[in-house]
Write an enzyme that holds these catalytic residues in place. Structure first.
Site, mmCIF file in Angstrom:
data_model
loop_
_atom_site.group_PDB
_atom_site.id
_atom_site.type_symbol
_atom_site.label_atom_id
_atom_site.label_comp_id
_atom_site.label_asym_id
_atom_site.label_seq_id
_atom_site.Cartn_x
_atom_site.Cartn_y
_atom_site.Cartn_z
ATOM 1 N N ASN A 1 -91.403 -44.103 27.413
ATOM 2 C CA ASN A 1 -92.440 -44.987 26.879
ATOM 3 C C ASN A 1 -92.782 -44.556 25.459
ATOM 4 O O ASN A 1 -92.226 -43.582 24.951
ATOM 5 C CB ASN A 1 -93.664 -44.991 27.793
ATOM 6 C CG ASN A 1 -94.237 -43.599 27.956
ATOM 7 O OD1 ASN A 1 -94.669 -42.977 27.002
ATOM 8 N ND2 ASN A 1 -94.194 -43.083 29.182
ATOM 9 N N ASP B 1 -94.261 -43.884 35.744
ATOM 10 C CA ASP B 1 -94.662 -44.109 37.129
ATOM 11 C C ASP B 1 -93.454 -44.153 38.072
ATOM 12 O O ASP B 1 -93.586 -43.910 39.260
ATOM 13 C CB ASP B 1 -95.466 -45.410 37.240
ATOM 14 C CG ASP B 1 -96.866 -45.245 36.645
ATOM 15 O OD1 ASP B 1 -97.391 -44.117 36.706
ATOM 16 O OD2 ASP B 1 -97.410 -46.221 36.101
ATOM 17 N N PHE C 1 -106.786 -39.444 31.546
ATOM 18 C CA PHE C 1 -106.750 -40.440 30.477
ATOM 19 C C PHE C 1 -106.263 -41.742 31.095
ATOM 20 O O PHE C 1 -105.440 -41.719 32.012
ATOM 21 C CB PHE C 1 -105.791 -40.010 29.359
ATOM 22 C CG PHE C 1 -106.488 -39.249 28.267
ATOM 23 C CD1 PHE C 1 -106.925 -37.954 28.486
ATOM 24 C CD2 PHE C 1 -106.711 -39.828 27.028
ATOM 25 C CE1 PHE C 1 -107.581 -37.242 27.491
ATOM 26 C CE2 PHE C 1 -107.365 -39.132 26.018
ATOM 27 C CZ PHE C 1 -107.797 -37.841 26.252
#
Ligand code: CTP
Length: 419
Positions: free
Chosen positions: A230, A299, A343
């Site tokens: 990412n 994830d 976060f």
């Protein structure tokens, strides 16, 4: 929450090839809110012009003791208005002058007359650095309470290789800012620093508190050369690590792949995948008081990775993904969990999602931001969620946000606001 006041430094430049790096150093310090007054020796003028430094700092550069507008008292007045003097680069000759208390030009007189801390970034040829005289002088400076930044090792302008290069501007800037925020010397010496007594009272220290931080993205391999990752740059996690170090915490930074240098003083553990990050966290977590999950952990991982490069075909291809463990939720559910901070990067409905996430992961403090504004950016807008409600931090650079977050955290931690 208290904002720290702008700090002022005198940046002294002496005559070495590394003087060109002082321009970048000044730029980076100013970007971080430090006021920079440049003073140069005559020799420095052979390597970088006063015009360049004046344009960058927005202030006239001081070079000569006899042509200033303060009645020949610049050597006294300058340090009175400064939180620190930083000499970068410091030549072997200038270091020798400092060690012996010589004051035959504006910059050396300024150092001798100072009433603020002195930081010195040596830059010279390897043999000059190793010379017994230089080493004697450096030992003398340390004994006198001066903080020595570097030098670094590597290729030198003279073609040789070894110790003596000036530490890179980015790292120097980070160390100087950390020094200005802290109230102790980077060398662990006894210098008292730069914060006014008022400020010292307001800042919540975290001396000796053990903080474990995850940062950056993770990279989940598809085959030998491809993977899923990412756009997290790691900047926020690294800023949190630096802010924690500034408060005296012992920091372990577990980081996915980033292009950043670890903050000075952090213990770094480099990982690639979520599974590696999870294993590293499991290994370190028992020893920490606080866990801060800043990493953008993937994830999902690829269920069946290929050791060889997958060849192109003409038909559609389906990748089966398997869920990765939730590292933060795991830590928060331990029998005796550290104080956990999460976060949340959300792309919509920030408040709802953030509150739900804090509850689901059972963590006392969660910092949320909008992913599209935060990822890769230099500044950030954070909202903190805790038992008392929400606290909006005004948009600012990531280090300032991290410092505000750490102050909030220090308060909660001190109150024993654990779950
Ligand atoms: N986190 C973690 N391990 C994971 C996923 C997330 O430790 N496998 C941590 C992050 O470091 C962050 C927090 O959980 O502190 C929230 O991360 P985020 O990606 O926003 O939340 P997710 O739980 O993954 O939820 P979603 O992606 O569905 O919004």
């Amino acid at each position: 929450m208290e904002q720290t006041q702008a700090k002022r430094i005198v940046l002294g430049i002496t005559g070495g090839i590394a003087a060109y790096k002082a321009a970048e150093l000044a730029r980076l310090l100013i970007k971080q809110g430090v006021e920079v007054q440049v003073a140069m020796t005559g020799a420095a003028g052979h390597f970088i012009t006063a015009t360049t430094m004046q344009a960058l700092s927005g202030k006239p550069v001081l070079m000569n003791q006899w042509d200033d507008s303060s009645n020949g008292m610049a050597h006294i007045n300058l340090s009175r208005a400064a939180d620190a003097i930083v000499i970068a680069p410091a030549t072997a000759d200038f270091i020798a002058k400092l060690a012996h208390g010589l004051a035959d030009d504006l910059l050396s007189a300024l150092c001798l007359a100072r009433n603020c801390p002195l930081l010195v970034a040596p830059a010279m040829n390897r043999q000059m650095w190793e010379n017994a005289a230089t080493q004697r002088n450096i030992a003398q400076l340390i004994a006198d309470g001066v903080t020595i930044l570097g030098p670094a090792s590597g290729a030198q302008a003279c073609g040789e290789e070894g110790m003596g290069r000036m530490v890179e501007a980015e790292e120097l800037a980070a160390e100087i800012v950390a020094f200005l925020q802290s109230n102790k010397s980077l060398n662990g010496g006894s210098l008292s620093l730069a914060l006014s007594p008022g400020e010292r009272g307001q800042i919540q220290r975290m001396d000796g508190v053990k903080i474990l931080i995850t940062a950056g993205p993770t990279y989940e391999a598809i085959d030998a050369v491809r993977g899923i990752t990412n756009r997290s740059s790691g900047k926020m996690g690294y800023a949190v690590a630096q802010a924690a170090l500034e408060l005296g915490a012992e920091v372990t930074l577990i980081s996915g792949p980033t292009a950043l240098n670890k903050p000075h003083g952090a213990r770094g553990v480099d990982v690639t995948s979520a599974a590696e990050m999870f294993a590293a966290v499991k290994q370190q977590v028992a020893a920490c008081d606080i866990f801060i999950g800043v990493a953008a952990v993937a994830d999902y991982r690829v269920a069946q990775t290929s050791e060889q490069k997958i060849k192109r075909g003409d038909s559609n291809m389906t990748l089966e993904l398997a869920p990765n463990p939730d590292i933060l939720a795991y830590v928060a559910s331990l029998k005796n969990p550290p104080f956990c901070v999460g976060f949340a990067a959300e792309s919509e409905n920030l408040r709802e999602h953030a509150k739900a996430k804090r509850k689901a992961k059972k963590i006392p403090l969660l910092a949320a931001n909008l992913a599209q504004q935060a990822i890769g950016a230099d500044d950030n807008e954070l909202i903190l969620f805790d038992d008392a409600g929400e606290h909006v931090l005004p948009r600012s650079d990531k280090l300032s946000q991290a410092r505000e977050l750490l102050q909030h955290l220090a308060q909660l931690y001190r109150q024993g606001n654990k779950r």
